[in-house]
Motif scaffolding. Structure first.
Motif, short mmCIF file in Angstrom:
data_model
loop_
_atom_site.label_atom_id
_atom_site.label_comp_id
_atom_site.label_asym_id
_atom_site.label_seq_id
_atom_site.Cartn_x
_atom_site.Cartn_y
_atom_site.Cartn_z
N LEU A 189 0.83 -1.20 0.00
CA LEU A 189 0.00 0.00 0.00
C LEU A 189 0.86 1.26 0.00
CD1 LEU A 189 -3.23 0.74 1.91
CD2 LEU A 189 -1.31 2.27 2.26
N ALA A 190 1.90 1.28 0.83
CA ALA A 190 2.75 2.47 0.88
C ALA A 190 3.47 2.69 -0.44
CB ALA A 190 3.75 2.33 2.03
N ARG A 191 3.95 1.62 -1.05
CA ARG A 191 4.60 1.78 -2.36
C ARG A 191 3.60 2.27 -3.40
NH1 ARG A 191 7.08 -3.33 -1.04
NH2 ARG A 191 5.73 -4.39 -2.55
N MET A 200 -7.97 10.89 0.17
CA MET A 200 -8.10 9.65 0.94
C MET A 200 -7.08 9.60 2.08
SD MET A 200 -9.10 6.62 -1.77
CE MET A 200 -7.98 7.10 -3.08
N LEU A 201 -5.85 10.07 1.81
CA LEU A 201 -4.86 10.13 2.88
C LEU A 201 -5.32 11.08 3.98
CD1 LEU A 201 -1.52 10.21 0.83
CD2 LEU A 201 -2.47 8.29 2.12
N SER A 247 -4.47 -1.50 -0.85
CA SER A 247 -4.71 -0.25 -1.54
C SER A 247 -5.49 0.67 -0.62
CB SER A 247 -5.47 -0.46 -2.85
OG SER A 247 -6.79 -0.92 -2.59
N LEU A 248 -5.40 1.97 -0.91
CA LEU A 248 -6.14 2.94 -0.10
C LEU A 248 -7.64 2.72 -0.20
CD1 LEU A 248 -4.20 6.27 -0.79
CD2 LEU A 248 -4.26 4.97 1.34
N GLU A 249 -8.11 2.39 -1.39
CA GLU A 249 -9.54 2.18 -1.56
C GLU A 249 -10.04 1.02 -0.72
OE1 GLU A 249 -8.08 4.51 -4.96
OE2 GLU A 249 -7.39 2.70 -3.94
N GLN A 250 -9.26 -0.04 -0.66
CA GLN A 250 -9.68 -1.19 0.13
C GLN A 250 -9.70 -0.86 1.62
OE1 GLN A 250 -7.01 -4.53 -0.11
NE2 GLN A 250 -8.31 -5.87 1.10
N VAL A 251 -8.68 -0.16 2.09
CA VAL A 251 -8.64 0.21 3.51
C VAL A 251 -9.78 1.15 3.86
CG1 VAL A 251 -7.27 1.39 5.26
CG2 VAL A 251 -6.16 -0.15 3.65
N LEU A 252 -10.05 2.12 2.99
CA LEU A 252 -11.12 3.07 3.27
C LEU A 252 -12.48 2.36 3.27
CD1 LEU A 252 -12.08 5.90 3.78
CD2 LEU A 252 -12.00 6.35 1.32
N ASP A 265 -18.85 9.96 2.77
CA ASP A 265 -17.44 9.71 2.47
C ASP A 265 -17.28 8.73 1.31
OD1 ASP A 265 -16.73 11.42 4.48
OD2 ASP A 265 -16.31 9.85 5.95
N THR A 266 -18.19 7.79 1.21
CA THR A 266 -18.14 6.86 0.07
C THR A 266 -18.29 7.59 -1.25
OG1 THR A 266 -19.02 5.07 1.43
CG2 THR A 266 -19.25 4.85 -0.95
N LEU A 267 -19.22 8.53 -1.30
CA LEU A 267 -19.44 9.29 -2.53
C LEU A 267 -18.31 10.27 -2.79
CD1 LEU A 267 -23.25 9.99 -2.07
CD2 LEU A 267 -22.20 8.28 -3.54
N LEU A 268 -17.72 10.81 -1.72
CA LEU A 268 -16.67 11.80 -1.90
C LEU A 268 -15.36 11.17 -2.36
CD1 LEU A 268 -17.09 14.21 1.16
CD2 LEU A 268 -17.44 14.75 -1.24
N TYR A 269 -14.97 10.08 -1.72
CA TYR A 269 -13.63 9.53 -1.92
C TYR A 269 -13.61 8.31 -2.83
CZ TYR A 269 -12.98 12.47 2.19
OH TYR A 269 -12.97 13.52 3.07
N LEU A 270 -14.62 7.46 -2.74
CA LEU A 270 -14.63 6.23 -3.53
C LEU A 270 -15.51 6.32 -4.76
CD1 LEU A 270 -14.84 3.56 -0.66
CD2 LEU A 270 -12.81 4.39 -1.86
#
Length: 975
Positions: free
Chosen positions: A505-507, A547-548, A595-600, A624-629
């Motif tokens: 994820l970090a990479r 997302m971060l 991935s960020l999406e999976q964590v969120l 938040d789902t509509l905003l970020y994902l």
């Protein structure tokens, strides 16, 4: 446990026995302790499997380890470290030390849920014996590195009763006060630290005695003065025996804390059990092995101690079902000091001492191949056929204990350089330091060393001298001199985990942010400018940053310009990024997903489906789902779940938040989609019925605030049109309001506003009730509470703003000072906390009603005090006697009339004043039903006028709105 009475330490044992008898007046506990210490040393020295005792981050231990590894060349290295961390050690070559090996568990099974998340860290610095052993074993062919300490799971199993204490520092109160409060000190978070080579007195009185007689302030300074310096140039046997002796002393004088002693002994049984299992499985000769552990555990007295110790009596418990994840996180000197209770700056001083010792002794240390900053090593060589065997033990303790302390001469050049550097640093940080201060620091350092029986000032003496001579006062916001000395001595070195050692994820985050063209792995704050309109590819970077912002600490990614709201996208953004500083938080995100999406998505699901989830929280997750994902699937799923949560709620605590978020989601869907999702339609229907049911109870409930009840009414009134179109019955709301009988004055005012909105109470009646309240002296003290309700009533009924302004004005005009003055702070705090978004509505309404200039205020009469005027349409007699209203205006502005006539297609031209026909008269006669209906609505009961007395006002109205008149005629025909 008594050791053998013979052996290499017979002379020392006899000498200590005589000393104990002389000082104590006969055999007693002191003799048992002294002789037991010699027995512990003798037992550890005679063990066939060589034990190498170490101290945590000790340069002397690191030097002795480097020497011994090159001399002995062991084939197996047993290391006191959690056995499940072994796969991570190879990634140390991709990092810049110091770093910490971490075991992390976000979801636990087998431990109390309130412990989550679980985290265990083992920090590693270059100036440590453990790193020397790891580097030697990993880069030398044919050498096996075996971790033998308890697993991370067993750390919490065995310390179940003392977990909260394990995370606290074990330092003295004085050191706790000096613990650094900087951001770097929190790099390990709240993780439980695994102390490799823990060596510190656990007997408070013993530590106090050593500090007092050693003339030092804290334990780190005592260790540096009385252990590090004497052992820095000692041979291997002397080093081992002295460390065994210190470990035995601290062990035998430890207090009787049963739980901690039991854990220590279980760790020793665990390690010796693992070593014997490995020796039996591989057939390795113990002479070819080296066991690296803390000196406290090296002087163990358990029956399982040694290669030939008891076997089969200790059973290792199975691990729990908790899933552990492993990684490397950045560490720092300050973080190590804060976690393990060391004095501030001690690890930095140890690092400086390590570099000086390497230069002085010319010892070649081991460093991992590819380590950041390391030189390229030569080709790897296999181990020699015959490694150096362990020499027979000889008594080195007697000579070491009898030798006088080494009196090093003062290195004036070094001390003078320190003095000049600290004055230069003090000037840069705002101190009025001069050359005289440098001389004073130099002389004071020598003076303090002499007072403490030292021939050479230590860095701690120099630090005290600098504080005494330079820091004459303490200024908030300015670095103190003690911290400046720490920086000058090497500073708080902060490690970094390399790209290759990062989790996926970090990479992935660094790869997706690569278009920014920034070095995001560097520490510090960097400004990122995103021109999304000019470079559309940066929109993907913007998504990652938002997302971060949602997942990491606020300082990691902070937006300076730009925002993200439902239905809005920024065309330019500016960010302050500090991902390198918060690398630990980014790494721990990698433990939750790839991935960020999976964590969120996982976090949003946990928030929505958690046992304490509320309707407002689920709606926030949907937003938040509509905003970020931008995931409609997940939003619909969470929306369906929100219906269940709403139906199960029996309180109105979250009503304001539900109202705000429901309005925002409804506005978003109405503007972005052709039709509303099924879940939000069901949510409006369910919410309408739910709040109608709870409304009477909320009005009477003392725990329900007026703001919460106002939010319920706001939901009902603002969503009413949609709810009725979906099949709800307005009678349910009317019955709920009729059944509400509040006792609180503020809720009573709120109920009156709801009745006005429903039409069961007129504005005139509401004004009359407010006047009655002011006229009743028993109710006057409670009138401010009624006003509080009226202010909150603007949420569900914003059309009452003029009535609220009138009520507030009457309060200021008629309330006595004894009631008005104490109420003013309450009004201000109410508007700030509960009705901050309603204040602009009141201000605009007041600006519309009150005069705009101060001189006009004296002659101003409030509209609610002016006499009621006659209706707009007067009687037939008044209209006959009065001149036509619009005749003068028509004659004064003929051009305007000509333009309107041209637009309407009237080509008859101007007529004389005495002409019987008017332009609007044919339209009036053409639509008599419409005029009758309008006249009835306006209260005109004079009937139709003669042709020569036609009302000009009505003619002008029909001329302006002929289509309206034609449209109203069929609608009002039945009237």
């Amino acid at each position: 446990m008594s050791g053998p009475q013979g052996g290499v330490f017979t002379a020392l044992r006899t000498q200590l026995q005589g000393a104990a008898s002389e000082f104590a007046g006969g055999p007693d506990a002191l003799e048992g302790i002294l002789l037991g210490m010699v027995d512990d040393v003798d037992r550890a020295v005679r063990e066939p499997l060589e034990i190498f005792p170490v101290c945590h981050h000790s340069p002397a231990s690191a030097l002795a380890m480097a020497r011994r590894l090159r001399e002995k060349q062991p084939k197996v290295v047993y290391l006191e470290l959690c056995e499940d961390m072994a796969p991570l050690l190879t990634e140390l070559r991709n990092c810049r030390l110091p770093v910490a090996v971490q075991a992390f568990a976000g979801e636990i099974d087998g431990f109390p849920q309130e412990w989550a998340p679980l985290s265990v860290v083992a920090p590693i610095t270059e100036a440590s014996a453990e790193y020397q052993a790891i580097a030697y074993a990993l880069d030398t062919p044919g050498v096996e590195l075996v971790l033998v300490d308890r697993s991370s799971d067993h750390v919490f199993q065995w310390d179940r009763a003392n977990t909260s204490e394990a995370a606290e520092t074990d330092g003295s109160p004085a050191e706790a006060e000096e613990a650094p409060k900087s951001e770097e000190a929190a790099l390990h978070g709240e993780a439980v630290g695994v102390e490799i080579g823990d060596l510190r007195p656990r007997f408070a009185e013993l530590e106090e005695h050593l500090l007092r007689h050693g003339k030092v302030r804290h334990w780190s300074e005592w260790w540096h003065q009385y252990v590090e310096v004497p052992l820095g140039d000692s041979d291997h046997d002397t080093y081992r025996q002295v460390m065994f002796l210190i470990g035995s002393l601290f062990r035998r004088l430890a207090p009787g804390d049963g739980s901690r002693v039991r854990v220590d002994e279980d760790r020793e049984r665990y390690m010796w059990t693992r070593m014997r299992e490995h020796l039996e499985a591989t057939g390795t000769d113990p002479e070819d092995c080296l066991y690296v552990c803390g000196a406290f555990h090296a002087a163990s007295r358990v029956e399982e101690f040694g290669v030939h110790g008891r076997s089969g009596a200790f059973t290792i418990s199975p691990r729990t079902a908790t899933t552990w994840q492993y990684g490397l996180i950045p560490s720092s000197h300050a973080a190590i000091e804060a976690q393990f209770g060391l004095a501030a700056g001690s690890v930095s001083i140890a690092a400086t001492t390590w570099q000086k010792s390497l230069t002085r002794t010319r010892v070649r240390p081991y460093r991992l191949e590819g380590q950041a900053g390391a030189r390229k090593s030569r080709a790897k060589k296999a181990l020699p056929a015959g490694s150096a065997a362990q020499a027979p033990a000889t008594d080195r303790l007697t000579g070491f204990l009898h030798q006088p302390p080494v009196l090093d001469s003062v290195d004036e050049a070094e001390l003078l350089g320190w003095s000049v550097d600290i004055v230069r640093a003090a000037r840069r940080n705002g101190y009025l330091a001069s050359t005289a201060d440098a001389i004073a620091v130099f002389e004071t350092s020598i003076l303090l060393a002499g007072m403490r029986d030292r021939a050479k000032p230590t860095p701690y003496d120099f630090q005290d001298a600098a504080v005494t001579c330079i820091e004459k006062d303490s200024v908030p916001g300015r670095r103190d001199v003690r911290r400046l000395v720490e920086i000058m001595m090497g500073g708080d070195r902060i490690g970094q985990v390399g790209y290759e050692a990062l989790p996926p994820l970090a990479r992935d985050v660094y790869d997706r942010l690569e278009p920014l063209g920034m070095k995001l792995q560097q520490r510090g704050v960097q400004r990122a400018l995103l021109d999304i309109a000019g470079r559309p590819e940066l929109e993907a970077c913007s998504d990652v940053l938002w997302m971060l912002r949602r997942l990491m600490p606020a300082a990691a990614a902070r937006p300076i310009m730009g925002e993200r709201r439902l239905g809005e996208r920024s065309i330019q953004e500016s960010w302050d990024l500090a991902l390198g500083t918060h690398q630990r938080a980014l790494i721990e995100l990698g433990y939750e997903g790839v991935s960020l999406e999976q964590v969120l998505e996982q976090r949003l699901r946990r928030e929505a489906y958690g046992p304490r989830a509320t309707t407002a929280g689920v709606l926030a997750a949907i937003e938040d789902t509509l905003l970020y994902l931008r995931s409609g699937r997940l939003a619909d799923e969470l929306g369906t779940h929100a219906l269940k949560v709403l139906a199960a709620e029996r309180s109105v605590d979250g009503a304001p938040e539900v109202l705000r978020r429901a309005r925002a989601l409804l506005a978003y869907y109405r503007t972005s989609r052709p039709e509303l999702p099924a879940w939000i339609e069901s949510f409006v229907k369910t919410g309408y019925a739910h709040y109608c049911t709870l409304l009477p109870t909320a009005f009477r409930d003392e725990d329900a605030t007026v703001g919460q009840v106002a939010a319920m009414l706001g939901f009902l009134f603002s969503m009413e049109s949609l709810a009725l179109s979906l099949g709800c019955d307005r009678t349910q709301l009317e019955l709920a309001v009729a059944q509400s009988h509040p006792d609180d004055p503020s809720k009573t005012a709120l109920l009156w506003a709801a009745q006005v909105q429903l039409g069961t109470l007129s504005r005139a009646e509401l004004r009359s009730r407010c006047a009655e309240l002011l006229d009743n002296p028993l109710v006057v003290p409670s009138y401010p509470r009624y006003l509080n309700g009226f202010v909150h009533a603007l949420e569900p009924v914003p059309g009452l703003a003029d009535v609220v302004v009138e009520a507030v004005s009457n309060a200021f005009g008629r309330l006595p000072d004894a009631v008005l003055l104490p109420w003013l702070p309450l009004l201000i705090t109410t508007l700030r906390k509960g009705a901050a978004d309603l204040a602009p509505l009141l201000i605009r309404e007041a600006g519309r009603i009150f005069p705009g200039r101060l001189p006009a205020l004296d002659a101003w009469i409030p509209p609610w005090r002016m006499p009621q005027e006659a209706p707009f349409a007067a009687s037939r007699a008044q209209r006959t006697a009065t001149a036509p209203v619009g005749a003068a205006l028509l004659a004064a502005r003929p051009a305007t009339c000509d333009a309107v006539a041209e637009l309407l297609g009237c080509e008859d031209g101007w007529q004389q004043h005495d002409a019987p026909a008017r332009p609007g008269a044919p339209l009036l006669s053409a639509h008599p039903a419409t005029c009758d209906a309008v006249a009835e609505l306006l209260g005109c009961d004079g009937g139709w006028a003669a042709a020569g007395d036609t009302a000009v006002a009505g003619a002008a109205l029909t001329l302006r709105h002929p289509a309206t008149a034609e449209a109203l005629e069929p609608l009002l025909a039945d009237r």
